[in-house]
Design a protein around this motif. Sequence first.
Motif, PDB file in Angstrom:
ATOM      1  N   LYS A 123      13.108  -0.411  -7.420  1.00  0.00           N
ATOM      2  CA  LYS A 123      11.695  -0.204  -7.742  1.00  0.00           C
ATOM      3  C   LYS A 123      11.372  -0.938  -9.038  1.00  0.00           C
ATOM      4  CE  LYS A 123       8.384   3.622  -7.579  1.00  0.00           C
ATOM      5  NZ  LYS A 123       8.275   5.108  -7.504  1.00  0.00           N
TER       6      LYS A 123
ATOM      7  N   LEU B 280       8.867  -2.986   0.664  1.00  0.00           N
ATOM      8  CA  LEU B 280       8.575  -1.716   1.325  1.00  0.00           C
ATOM      9  C   LEU B 280       7.219  -1.153   0.908  1.00  0.00           C
ATOM     10  CD1 LEU B 280      12.034   0.083   1.092  1.00  0.00           C
ATOM     11  CD2 LEU B 280      11.038  -1.085   3.064  1.00  0.00           C
ATOM     12  N   GLU B 281       6.915  -1.252  -0.383  1.00  0.00           N
ATOM     13  CA  GLU B 281       5.663  -0.695  -0.903  1.00  0.00           C
ATOM     14  C   GLU B 281       5.149  -1.557  -2.039  1.00  0.00           C
ATOM     15  OE1 GLU B 281       5.029   3.794  -1.386  1.00  0.00           O
ATOM     16  OE2 GLU B 281       7.212   3.592  -1.474  1.00  0.00           O
TER      17      GLU B 281
ATOM     18  N   ARG C 140       8.514  -1.590  -4.264  1.00  0.00           N
ATOM     19  CA  ARG C 140       9.873  -1.257  -3.848  1.00  0.00           C
ATOM     20  C   ARG C 140      10.370  -2.385  -2.950  1.00  0.00           C
ATOM     21  NH1 ARG C 140       9.982   3.028  -0.518  1.00  0.00           N
ATOM     22  NH2 ARG C 140      12.124   3.630  -1.061  1.00  0.00           N
TER      23      ARG C 140
ATOM     24  N   GLN D 191      13.522  -3.951  -0.766  1.00  0.00           N
ATOM     25  CA  GLN D 191      14.765  -3.598  -0.084  1.00  0.00           C
ATOM     26  C   GLN D 191      15.576  -4.842   0.249  1.00  0.00           C
ATOM     27  OE1 GLN D 191      14.858  -0.560   3.107  1.00  0.00           O
ATOM     28  NE2 GLN D 191      15.708  -2.147   4.414  1.00  0.00           N
TER      29      GLN D 191
ATOM     30  N   SER E 249      18.752  -5.694   2.475  1.00  0.00           N
ATOM     31  CA  SER E 249      19.694  -5.218   3.490  1.00  0.00           C
ATOM     32  C   SER E 249      20.806  -6.225   3.740  1.00  0.00           C
ATOM     33  CB  SER E 249      18.957  -4.926   4.799  1.00  0.00           C
ATOM     34  OG  SER E 249      18.248  -6.076   5.241  1.00  0.00           O
TER      35      SER E 249
ATOM     36  N   ILE F  77      17.760  -0.508  -2.545  1.00  0.00           N
ATOM     37  CA  ILE F  77      16.326  -0.632  -2.810  1.00  0.00           C
ATOM     38  C   ILE F  77      16.129  -0.532  -4.312  1.00  0.00           C
ATOM     39  CG2 ILE F  77      14.046   0.407  -2.467  1.00  0.00           C
ATOM     40  CD1 ILE F  77      15.144   1.595   0.161  1.00  0.00           C
TER      41      ILE F  77
ATOM     42  N   GLU G 135      17.001   3.730  -7.331  1.00  0.00           N
ATOM     43  CA  GLU G 135      16.011   2.648  -7.269  1.00  0.00           C
ATOM     44  C   GLU G 135      15.597   2.130  -8.636  1.00  0.00           C
ATOM     45  OE1 GLU G 135      12.718   3.463  -4.707  1.00  0.00           O
ATOM     46  OE2 GLU G 135      13.986   4.079  -3.029  1.00  0.00           O
TER      47      GLU G 135
END
Length: 320
Positions: free
Chosen positions: A213, A148-149, A169, A171, A173, A211, A56
């Motif tokens: 960060k 995500l966060e 974070r 993501q 896909s 993902i 990440e």
Amino acid sequence: FLITFQTVQATTVSPIRIELNSDPGGTLNSSFKVTNDEVKENTYSIVIARFETKDETGDPVFVSGREQIPSWIEVSNSVTVPGRGSRQVPFTITVPNNVDPGGYFAGVFVSKLAPGTDGNAEIGLQSNVGTLIFLRVNGDFKEGEIILEFATRDKQKFFSSLPVSFYYRFQNSGEDRVKPLGDIIIKNLFGFTTKVVNANPSAGSVLPKSIRKFFITWQTSGGSEVEVNSADVIEQPKAQTYVETLKWQWQHFAFGRYSAHMTLTIDNDASRSYSKKTSFWVIPWQLVGTIIVSSALILGLLLGLAIIIVLLILRRREKK
């Protein structure tokens, strides 16, 4: 992605990254520049490697071999650059007709080290400089991304002063890289904007099916702020005297409850917009405590002085 080995052994490759688009079966022509900062002439080997994400952090992992995009790139095996000079190195990408739409990624490296006998060089990144190639093959491919966060670093809720570090974070896909762009708007208890922080000032990308960060820091009050890499965040020194702590809190002052609202779009596409919020407190308790105690002392002294003056006036009246 930022390539972190651009200047090694007095050699520079530019640009840092090359972004290209093509239809299946298309042919692209581009180039990169190799600069030799040494006095003597140097000959460099040129090596191509596919890359993907490691974790990440967003750091790329380079995979040696000629599978996929490295086999599509035609470039010289070497280049000779005069001392204190530079050379433009052309290359051609021929995209196969039957390739799937989506993102394909490679690194082109130059090195004074000769390639290995297997032809794929066992790329020693510590001794190489290079540029990243981001190729998008046009067509219908899967897209999908989400935050995500989003929170303060270590999910800390109380701070004694700035800086305040955030992370999020993201993501991806989908089947091509995405570039989340946007701002973090920090508001105070009364809803007024205190700070606007760029959420991705380096325009870093997130590769397919991965993902990443991101770290961002609010360092000063007022004005705009740029991202500070997690390794370079200016933090309050741990071993400080009380006076040094007060000085730091005054220079990096913030007070009260704050909310941070982050909004991201993909390549500024408003139809692909995502947002998240978090909140935290900044209470410079040493500075506030010192101000309260100092104010109390000053008020006490003024009150005591007023009482003494009143008593002196009353005593003089009694004598009359």
